[in-house]
Write a protein that holds these residues in place. Structure first.
Motif, PDB file in Angstrom:
ATOM      1  N   LYS A  23     -37.908 -80.760  68.352  1.00  0.00           N
ATOM      2  CA  LYS A  23     -37.916 -79.542  67.471  1.00  0.00           C
ATOM      3  C   LYS A  23     -37.540 -78.218  68.277  1.00  0.00           C
ATOM      4  O   LYS A  23     -36.664 -77.339  67.753  1.00  0.00           O
ATOM      5  CB  LYS A  23     -39.064 -79.302  66.801  1.00  0.00           C
ATOM      6  CG  LYS A  23     -39.094 -78.194  65.655  1.00  0.00           C
ATOM      7  CD  LYS A  23     -40.418 -78.352  64.913  1.00  0.00           C
ATOM      8  CE  LYS A  23     -40.522 -77.125  63.821  1.00  0.00           C
ATOM      9  NZ  LYS A  23     -41.802 -76.991  63.032  1.00  0.00           N
ATOM     10  N   ARG A  24     -38.077 -77.808  69.451  1.00  0.00           N
ATOM     11  CA  ARG A  24     -37.637 -76.749  70.050  1.00  0.00           C
ATOM     12  C   ARG A  24     -36.200 -76.943  70.568  1.00  0.00           C
ATOM     13  O   ARG A  24     -35.550 -75.638  70.694  1.00  0.00           O
ATOM     14  CB  ARG A  24     -38.643 -76.526  71.490  1.00  0.00           C
ATOM     15  CG  ARG A  24     -38.449 -75.363  72.194  1.00  0.00           C
ATOM     16  CD  ARG A  24     -39.440 -75.221  73.174  1.00  0.00           C
ATOM     17  NE  ARG A  24     -39.465 -76.236  73.921  1.00  0.00           N
ATOM     18  CZ  ARG A  24     -40.591 -77.223  74.067  1.00  0.00           C
ATOM     19  NH1 ARG A  24     -41.463 -77.303  73.150  1.00  0.00           N
ATOM     20  NH2 ARG A  24     -40.631 -78.093  74.879  1.00  0.00           N
ATOM     21  N   GLU A  25     -36.010 -77.990  70.941  1.00  0.00           N
ATOM     22  CA  GLU A  25     -34.373 -78.133  71.371  1.00  0.00           C
ATOM     23  C   GLU A  25     -33.436 -77.842  70.186  1.00  0.00           C
ATOM     24  O   GLU A  25     -32.289 -77.023  70.424  1.00  0.00           O
ATOM     25  CB  GLU A  25     -34.112 -79.508  71.999  1.00  0.00           C
ATOM     26  CG  GLU A  25     -34.729 -79.711  73.488  1.00  0.00           C
ATOM     27  CD  GLU A  25     -34.533 -81.000  73.737  1.00  0.00           C
ATOM     28  OE1 GLU A  25     -34.139 -81.654  73.249  1.00  0.00           O
ATOM     29  OE2 GLU A  25     -35.285 -81.365  74.984  1.00  0.00           O
ATOM     30  N   GLU A  26     -33.628 -78.430  68.988  1.00  0.00           N
ATOM     31  CA  GLU A  26     -32.949 -77.989  67.903  1.00  0.00           C
ATOM     32  C   GLU A  26     -32.963 -76.696  67.532  1.00  0.00           C
ATOM     33  O   GLU A  26     -31.784 -76.331  67.240  1.00  0.00           O
ATOM     34  CB  GLU A  26     -33.476 -78.992  66.784  1.00  0.00           C
ATOM     35  CG  GLU A  26     -32.805 -78.821  65.544  1.00  0.00           C
ATOM     36  CD  GLU A  26     -31.225 -79.431  65.630  1.00  0.00           C
ATOM     37  OE1 GLU A  26     -30.429 -79.071  65.013  1.00  0.00           O
ATOM     38  OE2 GLU A  26     -31.177 -80.361  66.475  1.00  0.00           O
ATOM     39  N   GLU A  27     -34.059 -75.940  67.645  1.00  0.00           N
ATOM     40  CA  GLU A  27     -34.008 -74.428  67.273  1.00  0.00           C
ATOM     41  C   GLU A  27     -33.164 -73.780  68.500  1.00  0.00           C
ATOM     42  O   GLU A  27     -32.512 -72.893  68.031  1.00  0.00           O
ATOM     43  CB  GLU A  27     -35.568 -74.103  67.369  1.00  0.00           C
ATOM     44  CG  GLU A  27     -36.238 -74.489  66.388  1.00  0.00           C
ATOM     45  CD  GLU A  27     -37.860 -74.113  66.106  1.00  0.00           C
ATOM     46  OE1 GLU A  27     -38.112 -73.426  67.294  1.00  0.00           O
ATOM     47  OE2 GLU A  27     -38.480 -74.422  65.312  1.00  0.00           O
TER      48      GLU A  27
END
Length: 217
Positions: free
Chosen positions: A117-121
């Protein structure tokens, strides 16, 4: 004196077979109709029995072939005489559904989901940053007026060249030249109409093109 005078029977009234047996009462018309009805049309309560021949041997064989095999049951033998009991309800067989953490997402899965999720953000933020850097510029009213004047001037020059073409286009070069001028006029008319109908105009490049390519609302 003498014998009594008795009427002599007629020769036509001779004794017939079964003439002295009691005769049944005459049947009514309704009873005759009821007896004739089942012979002609069956009643509504009549359900014919349809017998279908089934090959039960073949049917059972197919059911056995297609059926799932029986799962073996776990037994526990605790005496030398062979006394056995089912292992699953005894409590000796492990049941994971009764564990305290059954159905709880493991920590490594939660940590991995948070990283994804952090990488996608971060990726979305970088994309937005790139789009902001490459954002299109808005033309001011003065620049919009100058571009419109330049397009109209260019259209007049090409239209003047188109009007000076010879009437007879008997060669392939004349035909191609005429088609090229027509396409330029159509493109210029489209660009002029787009700028006149829209007050806000965006351009992808700071340098203005002569024919108005790259213009849009």
């Amino acid at each position: 004196m003498g014998p009594a005078k008795v009427a002599v029977p007629s020769p036509n009234d001779f004794l017939q077979k079964r003439s002295k047996e009691p005769k049944p009462a005459p049947k009514k018309k309704e009873e005759e109709d009821e007896k004739l009805l089942p012979l002609s049309v069956p009643r509504r309560t009549y359900h014919p029995v349809i017998r279908i021949k089934k090959n039960f041997i073949y049917k059972n064989a197919v059911a056995v072939i297609r059926g799932e095999p029986k799962k073996p049951q776990h037994f526990c033998v605790d005496t030398r005489q062979g006394d056995k009991y089912l292992l699953e309800p005894s409590g000796l067989f492990p049941k994971y559904t009764r564990k305290k953490n059954y159905g709880v997402i493991p920590k490594y899965v939660t940590r991995r989901n948070e990283e994804l999720k952090r990488e996608e953000e971060e990726y979305q933020a970088s994309v937005l940053e790139q789009l902001k850097k490459k954002a299109m510029k808005t033309l001011s009213e003065e620049e919009r007026t100058n571009v419109l004047k330049a397009l109209k001037k260019n259209w007049e020059e090409i239209n003047r060249a188109f009007q000076s073409l010879p009437v007879l286009t008997d060669t392939s070069y004349k035909k191609m030249h005429k088609q090229e001028l027509e396409l330029k006029l159509q493109q210029l008319e489209h660009d002029i109409a787009a700028i006149e109908n829209h007050k806000t105009v965006y351009i992808a490049n700071v340098e203005h093109r002569q024919h108005g390519h790259g213009l849009g609302q």
